[in-house]
Scaffold this active site. Structure first.
Site, PDB file in Angstrom:
ATOM      1  CG  HIS A 195      35.076  35.912  50.032  1.00  0.00           C
ATOM      2  ND1 HIS A 195      34.537  34.938  50.839  1.00  0.00           N
ATOM      3  CD2 HIS A 195      34.058  36.766  49.756  1.00  0.00           C
ATOM      4  CE1 HIS A 195      33.253  35.183  51.043  1.00  0.00           C
ATOM      5  NE2 HIS A 195      32.939  36.297  50.396  1.00  0.00           N
ATOM      6  CG  HIS A 199      41.396  37.438  43.068  1.00  0.00           C
ATOM      7  ND1 HIS A 199      40.776  37.827  41.904  1.00  0.00           N
ATOM      8  CD2 HIS A 199      41.149  36.095  43.162  1.00  0.00           C
ATOM      9  CE1 HIS A 199      40.188  36.795  41.335  1.00  0.00           C
ATOM     10  NE2 HIS A 199      40.406  35.723  42.082  1.00  0.00           N
ATOM     11  CG  HIS A 211      42.025  31.707  44.709  1.00  0.00           C
ATOM     12  ND1 HIS A 211      40.794  31.736  45.336  1.00  0.00           N
ATOM     13  CD2 HIS A 211      41.897  32.475  43.594  1.00  0.00           C
ATOM     14  CE1 HIS A 211      39.969  32.487  44.629  1.00  0.00           C
ATOM     15  NE2 HIS A 211      40.610  32.947  43.568  1.00  0.00           N
ATOM     16  CG  HIS A 256      42.658  33.532  39.643  1.00  0.00           C
ATOM     17  ND1 HIS A 256      41.584  32.934  40.282  1.00  0.00           N
ATOM     18  CD2 HIS A 256      43.505  32.527  39.297  1.00  0.00           C
ATOM     19  CE1 HIS A 256      41.783  31.623  40.326  1.00  0.00           C
ATOM     20  NE2 HIS A 256      42.935  31.356  39.729  1.00  0.00           N
ATOM     21  CB  THR A 293      37.083  29.935  41.004  1.00  0.00           C
ATOM     22  OG1 THR A 293      37.665  31.111  41.577  1.00  0.00           O
ATOM     23  CG2 THR A 293      37.807  29.585  39.705  1.00  0.00           C
ATOM     24  CB  THR A 294      33.908  33.270  43.893  1.00  0.00           C
ATOM     25  OG1 THR A 294      33.906  34.341  42.934  1.00  0.00           O
ATOM     26  CG2 THR A 294      35.315  33.044  44.399  1.00  0.00           C
TER      27      THR A 294
END
Length: 255
Positions: A95, A120, A122, A139, A206-207
């Protein structure tokens, strides 16, 4: 965002925190029938239908990310960062690219300490600022002793090479499920801009499971990352891994 600690914590939240600690688990929420994705019938529009534990993704009123606009002036407390270089590994979990941390790095806000668990990325950015999207967003995920979460978000724009992140990029696994040990200390503070001025709002993961009660601190200043570094990230995560912005509803964004 500031959800009061409770003696009853959902199974999914406990499992998510366990993953932050690097534990290897095989929970129901991560089983075959509840896999999630950023595309197709397992993409963001369908997350709330994939598992009972993901209902908040569709029913929550304080969901992240958001478009930060119509900010309200306020006296936000300063962020105190005490980051060590104890990054342990970089993981391609299918992801995102995630850097896990050993204990010892903290963020302090309102006299409350949150420990850095991982950071991590995005691409493109999940949050937008006054409608502006960025090619990459980092993040930095922190948790206090009660499991309450604080996420420090950093926007990255294309420009000069980000030397502070280069040790991570050199070890970045290209294939899902792979991880590499980090032997070079990562000075996390060097990744951030010199100014720690920020926007604050109440939000969620957000996941999946999209749990709410997360303190969001979005840095106003961005940093650069090179075209080559962006290309390598996009080789490792070859799809857009950003959840679309969610309704702000009655929330206030303070600056």
């Amino acid at each position: 965002m500031s959800k009061k600690p409770s003696a009853v914590i959902s199974t999914t939240t406990v499992l998510w925190l366990a993953m932050l600690e690097g534990m290897v688990l095989a929970p129901k929420a991560l089983s075959e029938e509840s896999k999630w994705s950023y595309t197709g019938n397992e993409g963001p529009a369908y997350w709330s239908t994939l598992d009972q534990d993901y209902l908040t993704c569709g029913q929550g009123k304080n969901q992240s990310p958001i478009n930060l606009t119509n900010m309200v002036e306020g006296k936000l407390p300063e962020i105190s960062l005490q980051y060590s270089g104890k990054a342990t590994e970089v993981v391609n979990n299918g992801h995102t690219i995630q850097v896990n941390y050993a204990p010892g790095s903290t963020l302090e806000l309102n006299n409350k300490k949150f420990e850095l668990k991982q950071f991590h990325f995005h691409s493109p950015s999940e949050n937008t600022i006054k409608g502006e999207s960025f090619p990459l967003e980092a993040h930095f995920v922190h948790a206090d002793e009660n499991g309450n979460l604080a996420v420090l978000a950093l926007m990255l724009k294309e420009g000069e090479e980000n030397q502070a992140l280069q040790p991570v990029w050199e070890k970045m696994p290209l294939d899902s499920g792979e991880k590499e040990a980090l032997t070079t200390p990562i000075n996390t503070a060097d990744i951030l801009p010199s100014s720690h001025a920020y926007y604050r709002f109440n939000g969620s993961l957000t996941t999946p499971p999209c749990s709410e009660g997360v303190r969001w601190l979005v840095l106003k200043d961005s940093v650069t990352i090179s075209k080559e570094q962006l290309e390598k990230f996009n080789q490792s995560i070859p799809f857009d891994n950003n959840r679309p912005v969610q309704p702000v509803n009655a929330r206030v964004i303070v600056q």
